[in-house]
Scaffold this motif. Structure first.
Motif, short mmCIF file in Angstrom:
data_model
loop_
_atom_site.label_atom_id
_atom_site.label_comp_id
_atom_site.label_asym_id
_atom_site.label_seq_id
_atom_site.Cartn_x
_atom_site.Cartn_y
_atom_site.Cartn_z
N ALA A 1 0.83 -1.21 0.00
CA ALA A 1 0.00 0.00 0.00
C ALA A 1 0.86 1.25 0.00
O ALA A 1 0.61 2.20 -0.76
CB ALA A 1 -0.93 -0.01 1.21
N GLU A 2 1.90 1.26 0.82
CA GLU A 2 2.78 2.42 0.86
C GLU A 2 3.52 2.60 -0.46
O GLU A 2 3.76 3.74 -0.90
CB GLU A 2 3.78 2.27 2.00
CG GLU A 2 4.82 3.39 2.11
CD GLU A 2 4.21 4.77 2.32
OE1 GLU A 2 4.89 5.77 2.01
OE2 GLU A 2 3.06 4.86 2.80
N SER A 3 3.85 1.50 -1.13
CA SER A 3 4.56 1.62 -2.40
C SER A 3 3.71 2.33 -3.45
O SER A 3 4.22 3.14 -4.24
CB SER A 3 4.98 0.24 -2.91
OG SER A 3 3.88 -0.52 -3.41
N VAL A 4 2.41 2.08 -3.46
CA VAL A 4 1.54 2.75 -4.44
C VAL A 4 1.34 4.21 -4.04
O VAL A 4 1.24 5.09 -4.91
CB VAL A 4 0.21 2.01 -4.59
CG1 VAL A 4 -0.66 2.69 -5.66
CG2 VAL A 4 0.44 0.56 -4.99
N ARG A 5 1.28 4.49 -2.75
CA ARG A 5 1.20 5.90 -2.34
C ARG A 5 2.44 6.66 -2.82
O ARG A 5 2.34 7.82 -3.25
CB ARG A 5 1.06 5.99 -0.81
CG ARG A 5 -0.34 5.66 -0.30
CD ARG A 5 -0.51 6.03 1.16
NE ARG A 5 0.21 5.12 2.03
CZ ARG A 5 -0.32 4.03 2.59
NH1 ARG A 5 -1.58 3.71 2.35
NH2 ARG A 5 0.39 3.27 3.40
N ARG A 6 3.60 6.01 -2.78
CA ARG A 6 4.82 6.68 -3.24
C ARG A 6 4.84 6.82 -4.77
O ARG A 6 5.35 7.82 -5.29
CB ARG A 6 6.05 5.93 -2.74
CG ARG A 6 6.18 5.97 -1.22
CD ARG A 6 7.48 5.38 -0.72
NE ARG A 6 7.51 5.34 0.74
CZ ARG A 6 8.56 4.99 1.46
NH1 ARG A 6 9.69 4.64 0.85
NH2 ARG A 6 8.50 4.98 2.79
N ILE A 7 4.30 5.83 -5.47
CA ILE A 7 4.13 5.98 -6.92
C ILE A 7 3.25 7.19 -7.21
O ILE A 7 3.56 8.02 -8.08
CB ILE A 7 3.50 4.71 -7.52
CG1 ILE A 7 4.54 3.60 -7.66
CG2 ILE A 7 2.88 5.00 -8.89
CD1 ILE A 7 3.97 2.30 -8.19
N ASP A 8 2.16 7.31 -6.47
CA ASP A 8 1.23 8.42 -6.68
C ASP A 8 1.91 9.76 -6.40
O ASP A 8 1.69 10.74 -7.12
CB ASP A 8 0.00 8.25 -5.80
CG ASP A 8 -1.01 9.36 -6.00
OD1 ASP A 8 -1.55 9.46 -7.12
OD2 ASP A 8 -1.24 10.13 -5.05
N THR A 9 2.74 9.82 -5.37
CA THR A 9 3.45 11.06 -5.05
C THR A 9 4.37 11.47 -6.19
O THR A 9 4.41 12.64 -6.59
CB THR A 9 4.24 10.89 -3.75
OG1 THR A 9 3.34 10.65 -2.67
CG2 THR A 9 5.05 12.15 -3.44
N LEU A 10 5.12 10.50 -6.73
CA LEU A 10 6.00 10.80 -7.86
C LEU A 10 5.19 11.27 -9.06
O LEU A 10 5.52 12.28 -9.70
CB LEU A 10 6.82 9.56 -8.24
CG LEU A 10 7.97 9.15 -7.33
CD1 LEU A 10 8.60 7.85 -7.84
CD2 LEU A 10 9.03 10.24 -7.26
N TRP A 11 4.14 10.54 -9.38
CA TRP A 11 3.34 10.86 -10.55
C TRP A 11 2.66 12.23 -10.40
O TRP A 11 2.69 13.05 -11.31
CB TRP A 11 2.30 9.77 -10.77
CG TRP A 11 1.40 10.02 -11.95
CD1 TRP A 11 1.72 9.86 -13.26
CD2 TRP A 11 0.05 10.48 -11.92
NE1 TRP A 11 0.65 10.19 -14.06
CE2 TRP A 11 -0.39 10.57 -13.26
CE3 TRP A 11 -0.83 10.80 -10.89
CZ2 TRP A 11 -1.68 10.98 -13.58
CZ3 TRP A 11 -2.12 11.22 -11.22
CH2 TRP A 11 -2.53 11.30 -12.54
N SER A 12 2.07 12.46 -9.24
CA SER A 12 1.33 13.71 -9.02
C SER A 12 2.25 14.93 -9.05
O SER A 12 1.81 16.03 -9.39
CB SER A 12 0.60 13.65 -7.68
OG SER A 12 -0.33 12.60 -7.64
N SER A 13 3.52 14.73 -8.69
CA SER A 13 4.47 15.85 -8.66
C SER A 13 5.25 15.98 -9.96
O SER A 13 6.22 16.74 -10.03
CB SER A 13 5.43 15.68 -7.48
OG SER A 13 6.17 14.47 -7.60
N GLY A 14 4.83 15.23 -11.00
CA GLY A 14 5.47 15.36 -12.30
C GLY A 14 6.82 14.71 -12.41
O GLY A 14 7.62 15.07 -13.29
N GLN A 15 7.10 13.71 -11.58
CA GLN A 15 8.41 13.05 -11.61
C GLN A 15 8.40 11.72 -12.36
O GLN A 15 9.37 10.97 -12.30
CB GLN A 15 8.91 12.84 -10.17
CG GLN A 15 9.14 14.12 -9.41
CD GLN A 15 9.69 13.87 -8.02
OE1 GLN A 15 10.81 13.38 -7.86
NE2 GLN A 15 8.89 14.20 -7.01
N GLY A 16 7.30 11.40 -13.05
CA GLY A 16 7.29 10.23 -13.91
C GLY A 16 8.23 10.43 -15.09
O GLY A 16 8.64 11.55 -15.40
N VAL A 17 8.58 9.34 -15.76
CA VAL A 17 9.57 9.42 -16.84
C VAL A 17 9.11 8.76 -18.14
O VAL A 17 9.77 8.90 -19.17
CB VAL A 17 10.91 8.77 -16.40
CG1 VAL A 17 11.52 9.54 -15.25
CG2 VAL A 17 10.73 7.30 -16.03
#
Length: 456
Positions: free
Chosen positions: A264-280
Motif C-alpha cells: 500500500a505504501e509503495s503505491v502511495r509513493r508511486i502516486d506522489t512521484l506521478w502527481s508531482s510530475g516526476q514520472g519518466v
C-alpha cells in the motif's frame, strides 16, 4: 478470525488451481507497449478466482437490499442504464434492454461497496480522477464485447485528446452463470452478489485501474495478491495462495520481508512521484508522465532496506530489463555485473576518466526484428545511461540470453549484439560473438546506450 485448517486450505487451493487453468488461457507473459499488463489495459483472464463460488444454496427468507439510483446514459452510441450512489467512483452499467434483474444489480453494487474501503487500504490510493467513473459491466455488451476465454478485463476510455474520461471493468457474470462443465456456474442470486468471497474478481480488476496513468504497468502479481486478501484467501504475502498465483508478491515477502502494508505504501509513493510530475515514461498525451518500473523497483528497495531485484524478477512475471539495474564504473576498471549476472562489463583501467553511475533507460524502445522475434528481442534489450556516453577505452560487454524465448526452429548461431542509437537504426557490434554453450553474446563496445541481442 481463525485461520482455515490445512485441509480446508488445500481444498481452497485446489479450487483456485482449477479455476486458474480454466481462465488463464489469455495471459500475456511478455508485457510490452500496449499489452495486457500495461497501465491502461488488462486482459484480465486470470483474476476470476471467485468464478465458482455459490453462496446462495441455503434456503431462507429473501435478503432485502436497498435500491440504487439509476439513470439512462449513452456509451459508444448505445443506451445503458447506469446505477450509482452520489459520490461513488464506480457505477454498474447495463446495456438496454438490461438482461439482468435489478435486485441482483443492487446486491452486486452493495457487495463491492462493502469491500471497497478494504481494497483501498491495500492499494493505498483510489483511481485517478480521469478514470472516474469506473463502469462495471456484468454482461456482454457493446463496450466489453464477449468474454471469450477471459474471466474479467479492465481498460480505460480514450479520445483523440488523450485518456479518459472514465474506465471500464468487465465481469461477464451473466455468461459465468451459464458456463458448462468442467467450469462451475455461479447463479445470479442476491446471496452470491453480496458474498465477500465473490468480490475477488471485481477487486482484482478495480485494482488494475488504480495503476492506470500513474504507472507504466498494471501489475498482475500485485492485483492478484490484493484480491486474495480482499476475498479472504490470504492474510500475508507469504501465504501459500500467493506462492501459487502471485509468486512475485510471495518472493517480495519471503526474500525481502515486504507485506501488504508495504505494498500500500509503495503505491502511495508511486502516486506522489506521478502527481508531482516526476514520472519518466511517455504513454499518453495530456497527462503527467507515468512512473517507470525502475522507479517502482527503487521504491520497493527503500521499503525493504535492500535491493529487491531478485524478488521482482525471479518469478518470471517481470522481465529483468523491465525491473532495471544500476552500477558504478570506476577509473580502476574491473568486472561489473548487472541484472543478476545477465549483463557483464569488463572494464580496463582508464575506461572512464572518473566515477560514472550507470542507470537504466526505458525498456520500451527497441529495434525492428524479423517476425516471431519480438518477445526475445524485447527481453534482451538493455539501455545504459547516461545517453550514448563515449568510453575512454573499448570494453567487453557480455549479455546472457534465454534460448527458450527464441522462435521455434531458430538457431542460436544467428544471434549477435546490436547498438541502437536513439535517432537512427540499430547497428551490429563489429566482431560480436555468440557462445551457444553459455548462451551469451559478447562484443567490444566504446560507448554506453542501448544494446540488444537479436538475430542477424
Amino acid at each position: 478470525m481463525t485461520s482455515p485448517s490445512p485441509l480446508v486450505h488445500l481444498a481452497r487451493c485446489a479450487l483456485l488451481g482449477t479455476l486458474l487453468l480454466l481462465t488463464a488461457c489469455g495471459d500475456e507473459e511478455d508485457p510490452s507497449p500496449g499489452d495486457a499488463d500495461d497501465a491502461g489495459t488488462d486482459a484480465g483472464s486470470d483474476g476470476g478466482m471467485d468464478a465458482g463460488g455459490d453462496a446462495g444454496t441455503d434456503a431462507g427468507p429473501p435478503i432485502e437490499v436497498p435500491s440504487i439510483p439509476a439513470q439512462t446514459v449513452t456509451l459508444g452510441g448505445q443506451s445503458y442504464v447506469a446505477y450509482q450512489r452520489a459520490g461513488d467512483t464506480f457505477r454498474i452499467v447495463c446495456q438496454a434492454p438490461c438482461p439482468i434483474e435489478e435486485p441482483y444489480i443492487f446486491a452486486r453494487y452493495e457487495g463491492f461497496r462493502a469491500v471497497k474501503d478494504d481494497l483501498l487500504s491495500l492499494t493505498g490510493v483510489d483511481v485517478v480522477p480521469k478514470m472516474i467513473p469506473v463502469d462495471i459491466h456484468l454482461a456482454s455488451d457493446s463496450v466489453c464485447g464477449s468474454p471469450g476465454n477471459r474471466a474479467g478485463a479492465a481498460f480505460m476510455n480514450t479520445t483523440p485528446e488523450g485518456p479518459g474520461p472514465g474506465s471500464n471493468v468487465c465481469l461477464w457474470e451473466l455468461e459465468a452463470s451459464h458456463v458448462q462443465p468442467p467450469s462451475v456456474p455461479r447463479p445470479l442470486t442476491v446471496e452470491n452478489a453480496l458474498a465477500r468471497e465473490n468480490q475477488v474478481l471485481v477487486a482484482h480488476e478495480y485494482a488494475h485501474v488504480v495503476f492506470f496513468l500513474r504507472h507504466e504497468l498494471s501489475h498482475e502479481w500485485f492485483v492478484r495478491a490484493i484480491s486474495y486478501r480482499v476475498g479472504g484467501e490470504a492474510r500475508s504475502l507469504c501465504d501459500a495462495t500467493n506462492e501459487l498465483f502471485a509468486p512475485t508478491a510471495w518472493n517480495l515477502c519471503q526474500q525481502h520481508g515486504l507485506d501488504y502494508p508495504q505494498l500500500a505504501e509503495s503505491v502511495r509513493r508511486i502516486d506522489t512521484l506521478w502527481s508531482s510530475g516526476q514520472g519518466v515514461e511517455v504513454l499518453y498525451p495530456g497527462v503527467p508522465l507515468a512512473t517507470s518500473m525502475y522507479q517502482y523497483h527503487r521504491i520497493l528497495d527503500g521499503l525493504a532496506g535492500e535491493d529487491t531485484f531478485t524478488g521482482l524478477s525471479d518469478a518470471g512475471e517481470l522481465r529483468p530489463n523491465q525491473c532495471g539495474d544500476s552500477a558504478r564504473f570506476t577509473p580502476a576498471g574491473g568486472i561489473v555485473s548487472m541484472y543478476g549476472g545477465r549483463v557483464r562489463w569488463e572494464l580496463p583501467s582508464g575506461a572512464v576518466a572518473s566515477e560514472l553511475q550507470v542507470e537504466p533507460g526505458s525498456w520500451r524502445s527497441g529495434m525492428v526484428v524479423p517476425s516471431g522475434w519480438s518477445t526475445f528481442a524485447g527481453a534482451h534489450n538493455y539501455s545504459f545511461m547516461p545517453g550514448e556516453q563515449p568510453l575512454q577505452k573499448p570494453v567487453r560487454l557480455t549479455v546472457r540470453y534465454e534460448p527458450s524465448l527464441m522462435p521455434a526452429g531458430a538457431s542460436e548461431a544467428s544471434l549477435t549484439l546490436y547498438w541502437k542509437p536513439d535517432t537512427s537504426f540499430a547497428q551490429e557490434v563489429p566482431g560480436a560473438q555468440v557462445d551457444t554453450v553459455t548462451h551469451t553474446v559478447s562484443g567490444s563496445v566504446s560507448r554506453l546506450g542501448r544494446y540488444i541481442v537479436a538475430p542477424r
